[in-house]
Design a protein around this motif. Structure first.
Motif, PDB file in Angstrom:
ATOM      1  N   GLU A 161       3.420  10.445   2.160  1.00  0.00           N
ATOM      2  CA  GLU A 161       3.217   9.172   1.469  1.00  0.00           C
ATOM      3  C   GLU A 161       3.822   8.070   2.336  1.00  0.00           C
ATOM      4  OE1 GLU A 161       4.243   6.741  -2.631  1.00  0.00           O
ATOM      5  OE2 GLU A 161       4.077   8.923  -2.716  1.00  0.00           O
ATOM      6  N   ILE A 162       2.959   7.189   2.827  1.00  0.00           N
ATOM      7  CA  ILE A 162       3.380   6.113   3.733  1.00  0.00           C
ATOM      8  C   ILE A 162       3.369   4.821   2.926  1.00  0.00           C
ATOM      9  CG2 ILE A 162       2.897   4.945   5.913  1.00  0.00           C
ATOM     10  CD1 ILE A 162       1.201   7.537   6.612  1.00  0.00           C
ATOM     11  N   VAL A 163       4.532   4.258   2.705  1.00  0.00           N
ATOM     12  CA  VAL A 163       4.688   3.104   1.811  1.00  0.00           C
ATOM     13  C   VAL A 163       4.908   1.845   2.646  1.00  0.00           C
ATOM     14  CG1 VAL A 163       5.992   2.129  -0.121  1.00  0.00           C
ATOM     15  CG2 VAL A 163       5.739   4.623   0.092  1.00  0.00           C
ATOM     16  N   SER A 164       4.011   0.882   2.494  1.00  0.00           N
ATOM     17  CA  SER A 164       4.167  -0.371   3.235  1.00  0.00           C
ATOM     18  C   SER A 164       5.053  -1.339   2.455  1.00  0.00           C
ATOM     19  CB  SER A 164       2.798  -1.026   3.479  1.00  0.00           C
ATOM     20  OG  SER A 164       2.386  -1.771   2.341  1.00  0.00           O
ATOM     21  N   MET A 181       0.829  -1.210   0.000  1.00  0.00           N
ATOM     22  CA  MET A 181       0.000   0.000   0.000  1.00  0.00           C
ATOM     23  C   MET A 181       0.860   1.255   0.000  1.00  0.00           C
ATOM     24  SD  MET A 181      -3.161  -1.328   0.448  1.00  0.00           S
ATOM     25  CE  MET A 181      -4.169  -0.046   1.140  1.00  0.00           C
ATOM     26  N   GLU A 182       0.419   2.237  -0.765  1.00  0.00           N
ATOM     27  CA  GLU A 182       1.006   3.580  -0.710  1.00  0.00           C
ATOM     28  C   GLU A 182      -0.123   4.513  -0.296  1.00  0.00           C
ATOM     29  OE1 GLU A 182       2.728   4.414  -4.536  1.00  0.00           O
ATOM     30  OE2 GLU A 182       3.715   2.452  -4.609  1.00  0.00           O
ATOM     31  N   VAL A 183      -0.125   4.894   0.978  1.00  0.00           N
ATOM     32  CA  VAL A 183      -1.199   5.729   1.508  1.00  0.00           C
ATOM     33  C   VAL A 183      -0.760   7.189   1.489  1.00  0.00           C
ATOM     34  CG1 VAL A 183      -2.567   6.278   3.565  1.00  0.00           C
ATOM     35  CG2 VAL A 183      -2.127   3.889   2.948  1.00  0.00           C
ATOM     36  N   GLY A 229       9.430   1.251   9.596  1.00  0.00           N
ATOM     37  CA  GLY A 229       8.629   1.141  10.810  1.00  0.00           C
ATOM     38  C   GLY A 229       7.675  -0.031  10.692  1.00  0.00           C
ATOM     39  N   GLU A 230       6.610  -0.033  11.496  1.00  0.00           N
ATOM     40  CA  GLU A 230       5.643  -1.125  11.427  1.00  0.00           C
ATOM     41  C   GLU A 230       4.303  -0.686  12.011  1.00  0.00           C
ATOM     42  OE1 GLU A 230       7.474  -4.238  13.755  1.00  0.00           O
ATOM     43  OE2 GLU A 230       6.433  -3.586  15.576  1.00  0.00           O
ATOM     44  N   VAL A 231       3.246  -1.361  11.550  1.00  0.00           N
ATOM     45  CA  VAL A 231       1.898  -1.152  12.068  1.00  0.00           C
ATOM     46  C   VAL A 231       1.335  -2.526  12.412  1.00  0.00           C
ATOM     47  CG1 VAL A 231      -0.464  -0.448  11.491  1.00  0.00           C
ATOM     48  CG2 VAL A 231       1.470   0.975  10.782  1.00  0.00           C
ATOM     49  N   GLU A 232       0.816  -2.656  13.626  1.00  0.00           N
ATOM     50  CA  GLU A 232       0.252  -3.936  14.066  1.00  0.00           C
ATOM     51  C   GLU A 232      -1.247  -3.952  13.800  1.00  0.00           C
ATOM     52  OE1 GLU A 232      -0.244  -5.705  18.391  1.00  0.00           O
ATOM     53  OE2 GLU A 232       1.844  -5.906  17.743  1.00  0.00           O
ATOM     54  N   ILE A 233      -1.732  -5.034  13.167  1.00  0.00           N
ATOM     55  CA  ILE A 233      -3.158  -5.146  12.856  1.00  0.00           C
ATOM     56  C   ILE A 233      -3.698  -6.492  13.338  1.00  0.00           C
ATOM     57  CG2 ILE A 233      -2.932  -3.676  10.817  1.00  0.00           C
ATOM     58  CD1 ILE A 233      -3.236  -6.269   9.102  1.00  0.00           C
ATOM     59  N   ASP A 234      -5.003  -6.546  13.512  1.00  0.00           N
ATOM     60  CA  ASP A 234      -5.710  -7.805  13.780  1.00  0.00           C
ATOM     61  C   ASP A 234      -6.601  -8.084  12.589  1.00  0.00           C
ATOM     62  OD1 ASP A 234      -4.824  -8.478  16.501  1.00  0.00           O
ATOM     63  OD2 ASP A 234      -5.838  -6.617  17.065  1.00  0.00           O
ATOM     64  N   ALA A 235      -6.333  -9.186  11.889  1.00  0.00           N
ATOM     65  CA  ALA A 235      -7.123  -9.535  10.705  1.00  0.00           C
ATOM     66  C   ALA A 235      -6.993 -11.019  10.439  1.00  0.00           C
ATOM     67  CB  ALA A 235      -6.652  -8.739   9.486  1.00  0.00           C
ATOM     68  N   ASP A 236      -8.032 -11.584   9.830  1.00  0.00           N
ATOM     69  CA  ASP A 236      -8.024 -13.008   9.473  1.00  0.00           C
ATOM     70  C   ASP A 236      -7.711 -13.892  10.676  1.00  0.00           C
ATOM     71  OD1 ASP A 236      -8.654 -12.496   6.799  1.00  0.00           O
ATOM     72  OD2 ASP A 236      -6.554 -12.211   6.252  1.00  0.00           O
ATOM     73  N   GLY A 237      -8.158 -13.449  11.862  1.00  0.00           N
ATOM     74  CA  GLY A 237      -8.003 -14.262  13.058  1.00  0.00           C
ATOM     75  C   GLY A 237      -6.622 -14.273  13.673  1.00  0.00           C
ATOM     76  N   GLU A 238      -5.759 -13.341  13.283  1.00  0.00           N
ATOM     77  CA  GLU A 238      -4.420 -13.304  13.865  1.00  0.00           C
ATOM     78  C   GLU A 238      -3.900 -11.876  13.964  1.00  0.00           C
ATOM     79  OE1 GLU A 238      -1.504 -15.285  11.393  1.00  0.00           O
ATOM     80  OE2 GLU A 238      -2.700 -14.937   9.600  1.00  0.00           O
ATOM     81  N   THR A 239      -2.894 -11.679  14.811  1.00  0.00           N
ATOM     82  CA  THR A 239      -2.242 -10.378  14.943  1.00  0.00           C
ATOM     83  C   THR A 239      -1.009 -10.364  14.055  1.00  0.00           C
ATOM     84  OG1 THR A 239      -3.036 -10.117  17.208  1.00  0.00           O
ATOM     85  CG2 THR A 239      -1.151  -8.777  16.553  1.00  0.00           C
ATOM     86  N   ILE A 261       6.622  -1.050   7.400  1.00  0.00           N
ATOM     87  CA  ILE A 261       6.579   0.228   6.680  1.00  0.00           C
ATOM     88  C   ILE A 261       7.953   0.436   6.046  1.00  0.00           C
ATOM     89  CG2 ILE A 261       6.296   2.725   6.876  1.00  0.00           C
ATOM     90  CD1 ILE A 261       3.721   1.192   7.418  1.00  0.00           C
ATOM     91  N   GLU A 262       7.966   0.680   4.760  1.00  0.00           N
ATOM     92  CA  GLU A 262       9.219   0.901   4.029  1.00  0.00           C
ATOM     93  C   GLU A 262       9.762   2.302   4.273  1.00  0.00           C
ATOM     94  OE1 GLU A 262      12.317  -0.261   2.008  1.00  0.00           O
ATOM     95  OE2 GLU A 262      10.571  -1.579   1.916  1.00  0.00           O
ATOM     96  N   ARG A 263       8.847   3.315   4.271  1.00  0.00           N
ATOM     97  CA  ARG A 263       9.289   4.699   4.357  1.00  0.00           C
ATOM     98  C   ARG A 263       8.081   5.611   4.506  1.00  0.00           C
ATOM     99  NH1 ARG A 263      12.342   6.283  -0.287  1.00  0.00           N
ATOM    100  NH2 ARG A 263      11.248   8.239  -0.629  1.00  0.00           N
ATOM    101  N   LEU A 264       8.323   6.815   4.953  1.00  0.00           N
ATOM    102  CA  LEU A 264       7.339   7.887   4.896  1.00  0.00           C
ATOM    103  C   LEU A 264       8.068   9.109   4.371  1.00  0.00           C
ATOM    104  CD1 LEU A 264       4.866   9.090   7.670  1.00  0.00           C
ATOM    105  CD2 LEU A 264       6.351  10.706   6.497  1.00  0.00           C
ATOM    106  N   HIS A 265       7.555   9.684   3.306  1.00  0.00           N
ATOM    107  CA  HIS A 265       8.194  10.901   2.812  1.00  0.00           C
ATOM    108  C   HIS A 265       7.182  12.013   2.602  1.00  0.00           C
ATOM    109  CE1 HIS A 265       7.318   8.774  -1.087  1.00  0.00           C
ATOM    110  NE2 HIS A 265       6.885   9.980  -1.409  1.00  0.00           N
ATOM    111  N   LEU A 266       7.666  13.233   2.654  1.00  0.00           N
ATOM    112  CA  LEU A 266       6.846  14.411   2.412  1.00  0.00           C
ATOM    113  C   LEU A 266       6.870  14.768   0.939  1.00  0.00           C
ATOM    114  CD1 LEU A 266       7.854  16.682   5.429  1.00  0.00           C
ATOM    115  CD2 LEU A 266       5.513  15.994   4.878  1.00  0.00           C
TER     116      LEU A 266
END
Length: 493
Positions: free
Chosen positions: A172-175, A29-31, A123-133, A138-143
């Motif tokens: 731009e937050i690139v996973s 994802m590129e958010v 970096g990293e983001v922790e999620i709960d999905a599909d029955g697991e954590t 995160i690859e990078r965040l740039h302005l």
């Protein structure tokens, strides 16, 4: 192409069944998150939404000759706060680059962005999905600057350009390609949006375009090399993100199983037709001819500056969730619901402090949130304050009112306002706990219903009928527990 398609169904382990076996979908994802700032990234022009076209445009935004960009310090601080919120490395030295391409709503002919040396690293983001954590890298965040907007519906023969968004700061937050299902991708964007809103670095309003995602999708047989990816541009809702991934994965599987190959390209998602369609071939970095912007010096930060920003960060969703579970004895599910929005979590905490946390959570989640959803309101426009709801919880806990009376009281407070304790006193809503008064009501019901008495002795489940009659006779004010105990003694059940 074969004339017969095989129905594609998601399997529990996130593999997708195709005609030639199972397939794995790989998602990155590129958010693009609009930075919460009153001014643009390199000019003092306003970022307010909904203004008249081209009314928030400085000479820098319009690329007038000789106009030089000046970095907005607050936008940099917001990017650093976000990086700290996603547990990322903050780069003390970063560089702004020119990303060269021509488009009518990009007056300079280039976008000021960051390429090899971004302000925020991994970096990293922790999620709960599909029955697991899961931990999503995160690859990078740039302005970078946003572009303007082309308007194609203003004139039958011409397209117009609105430069109000030109120069607005984006993160731009690139996973990393760590996501393996549409549900994981939706959970990731939902969690990232929650973090941004807690931090106050982006309002996350997808309807206004303040948060949007480019979704990279490829498929492969499990264990194979990564497949050719296609990028789905500017998906502007979490629901559409899920739909776009499902549709694109199935499109790619069909093509490969029919003997074709996937072309690397940029695609658009059509939510009405439920399909993705080709927009252009996917550019590579060299196509943009990146080079350091000669008008901007490298951005150099001190560790003390970063540490000061870190010390002022609010409590983030994961930490708040863990504290709610530990301090208030909440279930993981209830804690998740309450921390989804910072304002909701703050409201709950005001209600729960010094009270029974589980009882407070039950009233906030079921009664309050249920009513807010029904009436299309949010916590900011809620007519019942945390103090008022806390007072209702106090009245329940002290046995001054029953659960049923509490719901009637909640309705009064919602529609009319007022102090719950005073309302209970003035309207005679206090629960009857006097066992003598309750016993009198029970005796009257038993005396007038001898046939029901015999039925209840043979069938104890009939007790509920008697409870209902006593509650009716007392106007719903009798203490239900006392009614049950007295009835059981009188009927010998």
């Amino acid at each position: 192409m074969s004339s017969q398609k095989v129905a594609v169904k998601s399997k529990p382990n996130n593999l997708i069944a195709g005609a030639t076996g199972d397939w794995e979908v790989i998602i990155g994802m590129e958010v693009h998150a609009q930075v919460a700032s009153n001014a643009k990234l390199f000019s003092g022009a306003s970022t307010a939404f909904g203004a008249e076209p081209n009314s928030h445009v400085s000479l820098v935004d319009a690329a007038m000759p000789g106009m030089l960009p000046v970095i907005n310090k607050e936008c940099v601080a917001q990017a650093i706060r976000t990086g700290l919120g996603i547990k990322a490395e903050i780069n003390l030295k970063s560089v702004f680059d020119r990303k060269n391409y021509f488009y009518p709503d990009l007056p300079q002919g280039y976008q000021i962005s960051q390429y090899k040396q971004p302000v925020v690293g991994e970096g990293e983001v922790e999620i709960d999905a599909d029955g697991e954590t899961l931990k999503i890298g995160i690859e990078r965040l740039h302005l970078e600057q946003d572009a303007g907007k082309s308007l194609h519906d203003q004139h039958p023969d011409y397209s117009y350009v609105d430069l109000n968004r030109s120069g607005v700061a984006l993160m731009e937050i690139v996973s990393k390609p760590d996501l393996r299902s549409s549900k994981q991708a939706q959970a990731y964007v939902t969690k990232l949006r929650t973090i941004l809103r807690y931090l106050g670095t982006c309002d996350g309003d997808m309807e206004k375009g303040n948060l949007r995602a480019d979704v990279n999708v490829s498929v492969r047989k499990p264990g194979d090399e990564l497949g050719t990816r296609c990028e789905i541009k500017n998906v502007n809702s979490i629901r559409f993100i899920g739909q776009a991934i499902e549709v694109e994965a199935r499109r790619q599987i069909d093509i490969i199983e029919d003997g074709g190959k996937i072309d690397q390209e940029t695609r658009l998602f059509d939510s009405v037709k439920g399909e993705t369609r080709s927009m252009r071939s996917k550019e590579e970095a060299h196509d943009y001819r990146y080079f350091p912007d000669p008008d901007l010096l490298p951005l150099e930060l001190t560790q003390d500056y970063v540490d000061d920003l870190k010390s002022k960060l609010p409590e983030l969703p994961d930490e708040k969730r863990a504290r709610f579970i530990k301090s208030f004895g909440l279930s993981a599910y209830d804690a998740d619901v309450l921390v989804a929005e910072r304002s909701s979590a703050d409201y709950f905490e005001s209600v729960a402090n010094g009270r029974d946390g589980k009882l407070a959570a039950n009233w906030v989640i079921n009664e309050l949130f249920g009513r807010l959803n029904k009436e299309g309101k949010d916590i900011e426009t809620c007519p019942v304050s945390a103090q008022q709801l806390g007072a209702i919880v106090d009245l329940i806990a002290s046995n001054a009112i029953s659960g049923k009376i509490a719901k009637d009281l909640f309705e009064i407070v919602w529609t009319e306002g007022g102090d719950p304790a005073e309302i209970v006193e003035k309207r005679g809503m206090k629960q009857v706990t006097d066992t003598g008064a309750i016993e009198k009501a029970v005796d009257a019901i038993i005396a007038s219903n001898p046939d029901k008495v015999e039925q209840a002795k043979a069938k104890p489940s009939m007790l509920g009928w008697f409870v209902g009659q006593v509650m009716k006779a007392t106007g719903g004010k009798a203490n239900p527990a006392a009614v049950n105990d007295i009835l059981k003694a009188k009927l010998g059940i």
